[in-house]
Scaffold this motif. Structure first.
Motif, PDB file in Angstrom:
ATOM      1  N   TYR A  91      32.831 -42.983  19.067  1.00  0.00           N
ATOM      2  CA  TYR A  91      33.069 -43.233  20.497  1.00  0.00           C
ATOM      3  C   TYR A  91      31.924 -44.031  21.114  1.00  0.00           C
ATOM      4  O   TYR A  91      32.137 -45.022  21.807  1.00  0.00           O
ATOM      5  CB  TYR A  91      33.254 -41.903  21.233  1.00  0.00           C
ATOM      6  CG  TYR A  91      33.182 -42.032  22.735  1.00  0.00           C
ATOM      7  CD1 TYR A  91      34.251 -42.560  23.456  1.00  0.00           C
ATOM      8  CD2 TYR A  91      32.039 -41.633  23.432  1.00  0.00           C
ATOM      9  CE1 TYR A  91      34.184 -42.698  24.843  1.00  0.00           C
ATOM     10  CE2 TYR A  91      31.959 -41.766  24.805  1.00  0.00           C
ATOM     11  CZ  TYR A  91      33.036 -42.291  25.504  1.00  0.00           C
ATOM     12  OH  TYR A  91      32.956 -42.420  26.874  1.00  0.00           O
ATOM     13  N   MET A 114      31.887 -47.677  19.807  1.00  0.00           N
ATOM     14  CA  MET A 114      32.944 -48.496  20.429  1.00  0.00           C
ATOM     15  C   MET A 114      32.624 -48.804  21.885  1.00  0.00           C
ATOM     16  O   MET A 114      32.854 -49.919  22.351  1.00  0.00           O
ATOM     17  CB  MET A 114      34.303 -47.786  20.318  1.00  0.00           C
ATOM     18  CG  MET A 114      34.859 -47.784  18.912  1.00  0.00           C
ATOM     19  SD  MET A 114      36.527 -47.096  18.793  1.00  0.00           S
ATOM     20  CE  MET A 114      36.242 -45.377  19.158  1.00  0.00           C
ATOM     21  N   LYS A 115      32.088 -47.828  22.583  1.00  0.00           N
ATOM     22  CA  LYS A 115      31.732 -48.040  23.990  1.00  0.00           C
ATOM     23  C   LYS A 115      30.645 -49.107  24.115  1.00  0.00           C
ATOM     24  O   LYS A 115      30.682 -49.939  25.014  1.00  0.00           O
ATOM     25  CB  LYS A 115      31.278 -46.715  24.617  1.00  0.00           C
ATOM     26  CG  LYS A 115      31.146 -46.773  26.109  1.00  0.00           C
ATOM     27  CD  LYS A 115      30.910 -45.391  26.701  1.00  0.00           C
ATOM     28  CE  LYS A 115      30.770 -45.508  28.204  1.00  0.00           C
ATOM     29  NZ  LYS A 115      30.530 -44.228  28.833  1.00  0.00           N
ATOM     30  N   LYS A 118      32.186 -52.716  23.193  1.00  0.00           N
ATOM     31  CA  LYS A 118      33.035 -53.308  24.231  1.00  0.00           C
ATOM     32  C   LYS A 118      32.235 -53.768  25.445  1.00  0.00           C
ATOM     33  O   LYS A 118      32.756 -54.444  26.312  1.00  0.00           O
ATOM     34  CB  LYS A 118      34.142 -52.344  24.660  1.00  0.00           C
ATOM     35  CG  LYS A 118      33.708 -51.287  25.640  1.00  0.00           C
ATOM     36  CD  LYS A 118      34.901 -50.558  26.210  1.00  0.00           C
ATOM     37  CE  LYS A 118      34.436 -49.685  27.345  1.00  0.00           C
ATOM     38  NZ  LYS A 118      35.504 -49.207  28.156  1.00  0.00           N
TER      39      LYS A 118
END
Length: 176
Positions: free
Chosen positions: A8, A11-12, A15
């Motif tokens: 998580y 990915m955060k 992005k």
């Protein structure tokens, strides 16, 4: 979705241009991208889909005029040989010094759009170490010797003719 905390966080960060997740967000890690889009930008993108084909067609018409006007000069367009190109930029190789050309055009009310890469990827801080032992002569040449004249679908053929006239005058002044 995920229940893996480390996945998580990775990915955060990715992005958000690869930025660290701390409050500063100043440190950028490799391979970051921007997958964020707000509602207004999404709406504009949706509306743009309705006119994309006509705008691409207009850009292709303008490129044809550039090619016609700049034939038999030292300006050499880089064109897509196959398929149908959107010509986000009109890239043109030139032996005229870009700094001189940019000022000459500005003095004649023409703003050249940004180069594709002012600093080539292999010389960018993120990749410099990875490629410091490699020689990319063609890439360096293209980065140092190209311009991108205006190519907005709102331009008309008379404006393209004017831009080409100024580019040709710049060529004469630079070489003379």
């Amino acid at each position: 979705t995920t229940n893996n905390e480390s996945l998580y966080k990775a990915m955060k960060s990715i992005k958000n241009f690869g930025r660290d997740l701390d409050d500063s967000g100043l440190c950028v890690n490799p391979n970051g991208i921007n997958y964020k889009i707000n509602e207004f930008t999404g709406l504009l993108g949706s509306l743009e889909c309705e006119r994309v084909e006509s705008r691409i067609k207009k850009r292709n018409e303008l490129v044809e005029r550039y090619v016609q006007n700049l034939s038999n000069t030292t300006y050499k367009p880089i064109l897509q040989e196959n398929g149908y190109c959107s010509y986000y930029k009109f890239i043109c190789m030139t032996s005229v010094d870009r700094k001189f050309l940019r000022k000459f055009c500005a003095d004649n009310n023409i703003s050249l759009t940004g180069e594709v890469y002012k600093i080539p990827i292999h010389k960018q801080p993120l990749y410099k170490e990875l490629y410091n032992d490699r020689d990319f002569q063609i890439t360096d040449f293209v980065c140092n010797n190209h311009i991108c004249p205006p190519l907005y679908p709102e331009l008309n053929l008379n404006e393209i003719d004017y831009i080409c006239d100024i580019l040709l005058k710049a060529e004469i002044f630079f070489e003379g």
